[in-house]
Design a protein around this motif. Structure first.
Motif, PDB file in Angstrom:
ATOM      1  N   SER A 281      55.972  95.320  77.876  1.00  0.00           N
ATOM      2  CA  SER A 281      55.882  95.445  76.413  1.00  0.00           C
ATOM      3  C   SER A 281      56.927  94.537  75.771  1.00  0.00           C
ATOM      4  O   SER A 281      58.053  94.434  76.255  1.00  0.00           O
ATOM      5  N   ARG A 282      56.527  93.893  74.700  1.00  0.00           N
ATOM      6  CA  ARG A 282      57.474  93.036  73.990  1.00  0.00           C
ATOM      7  C   ARG A 282      58.567  93.870  73.330  1.00  0.00           C
ATOM      8  O   ARG A 282      58.307  94.954  72.807  1.00  0.00           O
ATOM      9  N   LEU A 283      59.788  93.345  73.343  1.00  0.00           N
ATOM     10  CA  LEU A 283      60.911  93.984  72.660  1.00  0.00           C
ATOM     11  C   LEU A 283      61.250  93.167  71.422  1.00  0.00           C
ATOM     12  O   LEU A 283      61.416  91.952  71.515  1.00  0.00           O
ATOM     13  N   ARG A 284      61.331  93.808  70.275  1.00  0.00           N
ATOM     14  CA  ARG A 284      61.738  93.077  69.074  1.00  0.00           C
ATOM     15  C   ARG A 284      63.171  92.597  69.249  1.00  0.00           C
ATOM     16  O   ARG A 284      63.995  93.251  69.906  1.00  0.00           O
ATOM     17  N   LEU A 285      63.471  91.446  68.677  1.00  0.00           N
ATOM     18  CA  LEU A 285      64.820  90.897  68.786  1.00  0.00           C
ATOM     19  C   LEU A 285      65.721  91.612  67.786  1.00  0.00           C
ATOM     20  O   LEU A 285      65.743  91.296  66.601  1.00  0.00           O
ATOM     21  N   THR A 286      66.461  92.605  68.282  1.00  0.00           N
ATOM     22  CA  THR A 286      67.405  93.357  67.458  1.00  0.00           C
ATOM     23  C   THR A 286      68.728  93.458  68.202  1.00  0.00           C
ATOM     24  O   THR A 286      68.765  93.358  69.446  1.00  0.00           O
ATOM     25  N   PRO A 287      69.842  93.664  67.496  1.00  0.00           N
ATOM     26  CA  PRO A 287      71.132  93.841  68.183  1.00  0.00           C
ATOM     27  C   PRO A 287      71.101  94.988  69.189  1.00  0.00           C
ATOM     28  O   PRO A 287      71.675  94.886  70.275  1.00  0.00           O
ATOM     29  N   ARG A 288      70.419  96.066  68.842  1.00  0.00           N
ATOM     30  CA  ARG A 288      70.353  97.213  69.746  1.00  0.00           C
ATOM     31  C   ARG A 288      69.648  96.853  71.043  1.00  0.00           C
ATOM     32  O   ARG A 288      70.123  97.167  72.140  1.00  0.00           O
ATOM     33  N   ASN A 289      68.498  96.184  70.950  1.00  0.00           N
ATOM     34  CA  ASN A 289      67.761  95.823  72.158  1.00  0.00           C
ATOM     35  C   ASN A 289      68.535  94.826  73.017  1.00  0.00           C
ATOM     36  O   ASN A 289      68.517  94.905  74.249  1.00  0.00           O
ATOM     37  N   LEU A 290      69.220  93.886  72.373  1.00  0.00           N
ATOM     38  CA  LEU A 290      70.031  92.924  73.130  1.00  0.00           C
ATOM     39  C   LEU A 290      71.162  93.641  73.878  1.00  0.00           C
ATOM     40  O   LEU A 290      71.438  93.337  75.044  1.00  0.00           O
ATOM     41  N   THR A 291      71.805  94.578  73.197  1.00  0.00           N
ATOM     42  CA  THR A 291      72.913  95.313  73.814  1.00  0.00           C
ATOM     43  C   THR A 291      72.432  96.158  74.992  1.00  0.00           C
ATOM     44  O   THR A 291      73.084  96.211  76.045  1.00  0.00           O
ATOM     45  N   LYS A 292      71.289  96.816  74.825  1.00  0.00           N
ATOM     46  CA  LYS A 292      70.759  97.688  75.874  1.00  0.00           C
ATOM     47  C   LYS A 292      70.380  96.906  77.135  1.00  0.00           C
ATOM     48  O   LYS A 292      70.603  97.362  78.255  1.00  0.00           O
ATOM     49  N   ILE A 293      69.820  95.720  76.945  1.00  0.00           N
ATOM     50  CA  ILE A 293      69.320  94.968  78.092  1.00  0.00           C
ATOM     51  C   ILE A 293      70.387  94.076  78.722  1.00  0.00           C
ATOM     52  O   ILE A 293      70.250  93.614  79.853  1.00  0.00           O
ATOM     53  N   ALA A 294      71.501  93.864  78.017  1.00  0.00           N
ATOM     54  CA  ALA A 294      72.533  92.924  78.461  1.00  0.00           C
ATOM     55  C   ALA A 294      73.059  93.182  79.881  1.00  0.00           C
ATOM     56  O   ALA A 294      73.223  92.230  80.667  1.00  0.00           O
ATOM     57  N   PRO A 295      73.331  94.439  80.284  1.00  0.00           N
ATOM     58  CA  PRO A 295      73.881  94.641  81.628  1.00  0.00           C
ATOM     59  C   PRO A 295      72.989  94.127  82.751  1.00  0.00           C
ATOM     60  O   PRO A 295      73.476  93.793  83.832  1.00  0.00           O
ATOM     61  N   GLY A 296      71.685  94.037  82.489  1.00  0.00           N
ATOM     62  CA  GLY A 296      70.761  93.607  83.536  1.00  0.00           C
ATOM     63  C   GLY A 296      70.527  92.115  83.595  1.00  0.00           C
ATOM     64  O   GLY A 296      69.829  91.633  84.497  1.00  0.00           O
ATOM     65  N   VAL A 297      71.104  91.364  82.636  1.00  0.00           N
ATOM     66  CA  VAL A 297      70.820  89.924  82.591  1.00  0.00           C
ATOM     67  C   VAL A 297      72.104  89.092  82.494  1.00  0.00           C
ATOM     68  O   VAL A 297      72.096  87.972  81.994  1.00  0.00           O
ATOM     69  N   GLU A 298      73.206  89.651  82.996  1.00  0.00           N
ATOM     70  CA  GLU A 298      74.479  88.947  82.896  1.00  0.00           C
ATOM     71  C   GLU A 298      74.696  87.945  84.021  1.00  0.00           C
ATOM     72  O   GLU A 298      75.655  87.187  83.997  1.00  0.00           O
ATOM     73  N   GLY A 299      73.825  87.931  85.011  1.00  0.00           N
ATOM     74  CA  GLY A 299      74.014  87.023  86.135  1.00  0.00           C
ATOM     75  C   GLY A 299      73.932  85.563  85.717  1.00  0.00           C
ATOM     76  O   GLY A 299      73.257  85.205  84.752  1.00  0.00           O
ATOM     77  N   SER A 300      74.606  84.714  86.458  1.00  0.00           N
ATOM     78  CA  SER A 300      74.622  83.289  86.169  1.00  0.00           C
ATOM     79  C   SER A 300      73.216  82.696  86.254  1.00  0.00           C
ATOM     80  O   SER A 300      72.479  82.946  87.208  1.00  0.00           O
ATOM     81  N   GLY A 301      72.839  81.930  85.242  1.00  0.00           N
ATOM     82  CA  GLY A 301      71.549  81.240  85.251  1.00  0.00           C
ATOM     83  C   GLY A 301      70.379  82.048  84.764  1.00  0.00           C
ATOM     84  O   GLY A 301      69.249  81.554  84.717  1.00  0.00           O
ATOM     85  N   ILE A 302      70.611  83.327  84.348  1.00  0.00           N
ATOM     86  CA  ILE A 302      69.528  84.159  83.842  1.00  0.00           C
ATOM     87  C   ILE A 302      69.452  84.026  82.320  1.00  0.00           C
ATOM     88  O   ILE A 302      70.461  84.182  81.627  1.00  0.00           O
ATOM     89  N   HIS A 303      68.269  83.740  81.808  1.00  0.00           N
ATOM     90  CA  HIS A 303      68.079  83.592  80.362  1.00  0.00           C
ATOM     91  C   HIS A 303      67.063  84.622  79.865  1.00  0.00           C
ATOM     92  O   HIS A 303      66.016  84.822  80.493  1.00  0.00           O
ATOM     93  N   LEU A 304      67.380  85.254  78.745  1.00  0.00           N
ATOM     94  CA  LEU A 304      66.399  86.093  78.059  1.00  0.00           C
ATOM     95  C   LEU A 304      65.445  85.172  77.306  1.00  0.00           C
ATOM     96  O   LEU A 304      65.885  84.334  76.505  1.00  0.00           O
ATOM     97  N   GLY A 305      64.162  85.306  77.553  1.00  0.00           N
ATOM     98  CA  GLY A 305      63.187  84.490  76.850  1.00  0.00           C
ATOM     99  C   GLY A 305      62.817  85.106  75.524  1.00  0.00           C
ATOM    100  O   GLY A 305      62.448  86.279  75.464  1.00  0.00           O
ATOM    101  N   VAL A 306      62.912  84.331  74.450  1.00  0.00           N
ATOM    102  CA  VAL A 306      62.572  84.810  73.112  1.00  0.00           C
ATOM    103  C   VAL A 306      61.515  83.896  72.510  1.00  0.00           C
ATOM    104  O   VAL A 306      61.645  82.666  72.549  1.00  0.00           O
TER     105      VAL A 306
END
Length: 381
Positions: free
Chosen positions: A86-111
């Protein structure tokens, strides 16, 4: 629909970044047929991206501040993406929630976007050249960048936003008199693959050296010359004998026989190995073919030489002016000793990292007839 940004810096810089990326892609299209496949985000989208990222950077998830890399592209513009159901709207809350899972080097969140605005579609490890990237580096610190056209490692920075402070990188800095070659490559102005691979090693050394946050000096001296000995205390406690050539061999023997990924990984390990030695008190001596000669060396004024009394200070950001300052105004003992070394050894280059994150490149300018210092931490974040 796009809500208006409440982070004022986003409103100010969005049109500038939109113009930069649009023109950048147009200019690149003449050399790279894939350039037209990349989209520059509109000013409204850039404003929304920066606004969401800024407010997310001030939040915490389980006590940790988010570190995120956001890439503006559709799933079709990358390879092997990880797609959310499911698509996630680009909001500060959603970015904060998902951040721990995408902190690895070279990983980009696609928007990407639809009729209702920007949304997060998943993650990717592969982004094309020219792609708009926004990094959340630490609370209130955002970096706009794009992938380096040739070589590996450090992306090319375009702008830095830290709270209400905005620094837009000035590419024209590379055209100042006698600007060091390293600056040219950090600004992404040279796309010659063979040359870039070599100088990118120096960039990665700078990044690795800055990352350990203990400060340090790397002195780059001409291969085959021993004049640098006149500016170093003897005996040298950590002289390397025989000379350590692992990194030099990797750079000079780069071959298509081995995979690009394996080569880059091996080079990075050797770079981190050498850069780690800069944490030892004293300076690393490296020749310009990346052979390690010594580390932990103590710099002294060459016998009979004058004490350096002024140098040119340059920061490659729009609006900054070249200043002539006293060496002591730059920093502590590291900066002063590195400036004196270049004053005495004018065919050398010095890289100086401070514990506070500042990074300075010293070189000799024949045109100015003085040492010049480039403060480049804005290019290394």
């Amino acid at each position: 629909m796009i809500s208006h940004a409440t982070y004022q810096a986003a409103k100010f810089i969005a049109p500038l970044l939109n113009n930069y990326f649009e023109q950048y892609i147009i200019d690149a299209a003449g050399e790279d047929k894939k350039a037209h496949q990349v989209n520059s985000p509109s000013s409204e989208f850039i404003e929304a991206l920066i606004d969401a990222a800024f407010w997310a950077s001030l939040r915490k998830e389980e006590g940790n501040s988010p570190k995120i890399s956001i890439a503006f592209l559709s799933p079709e513009q990358t390879t092997d993406p990880l797609l959310f159901g499911s698509r996630l709207r680009l909001t500060p809350r959603n970015l904060t929630k998902i951040a721990p899972g995408v902190e690895g080097s070279g990983i980009h969140l696609g928007v990407w976007f639809d009729e209702t605005g920007l949304y997060i579609w998943g993650t990717t490890l592969n982004i094309p050249n020219y792609c708009f990237v926004l990094d959340v580096s630490e609370p209130a610190l955002l970096v706009v960048k794009h992938r380096r056209l040739c070589g590996f490692g450090k992306f090319t920075n375009v702008a830095i936003l830290k709270g209400d402070e905005i620094k837009v990188i000035d590419e024209n800095s590379a055209f100042l008199p006698d600007s060091p070659q390293l600056l040219n490559y950090l600004l992404g102005l040279n796309t010659n693959t063979l040359q870039t691979e070599s100088v990118n090693v120096l960039i990665q050394l700078a990044v690795s050296m800055r990352a350990h946050q203990k400060g340090g000096i790397i002195l780059i001296v001409p291969t085959g010359s021993n004049t640098w000995h006149k500016s170093i205390v003897h005996p040298i406690q950590y002289l390397i004998d025989p000379v350590f050539t692992n990194l030099s061999k990797l750079v000079n023997e780069h071959s298509d026989i081995i995979s690009e990924a394996f080569w880059e990984s091996t080079v990075k390990k050797e770079i981190d190995n050498i850069a780690g030695l800069s944490a030892v008190d004293g300076a690393i001596i490296l020749n310009d073919t990346y052979e390690l000669l010594a580390f932990g060396t103590k710099i002294i004024k060459k016998s009979g030489a004058e004490q350096i009394d002024k140098l040119a200070f340059i920061e490659p950001i729009i609006g900054a002016e070249v200043k002539e300052i006293f060496p002591g105004e730059l920093g502590g003992t590291r900066h002063l000793s590195a400036a004196q070394f270049i004053y005495d050894q004018r065919d050398a280059t010095a890289l100086v990292a401070s514990q506070d994150g500042h990074f300075t490149v010293f070189s000799w300018s024949p045109e100015r007839n003085m040492v010049q210092s480039y403060r480049i931490d804005t290019l290394l974040i």
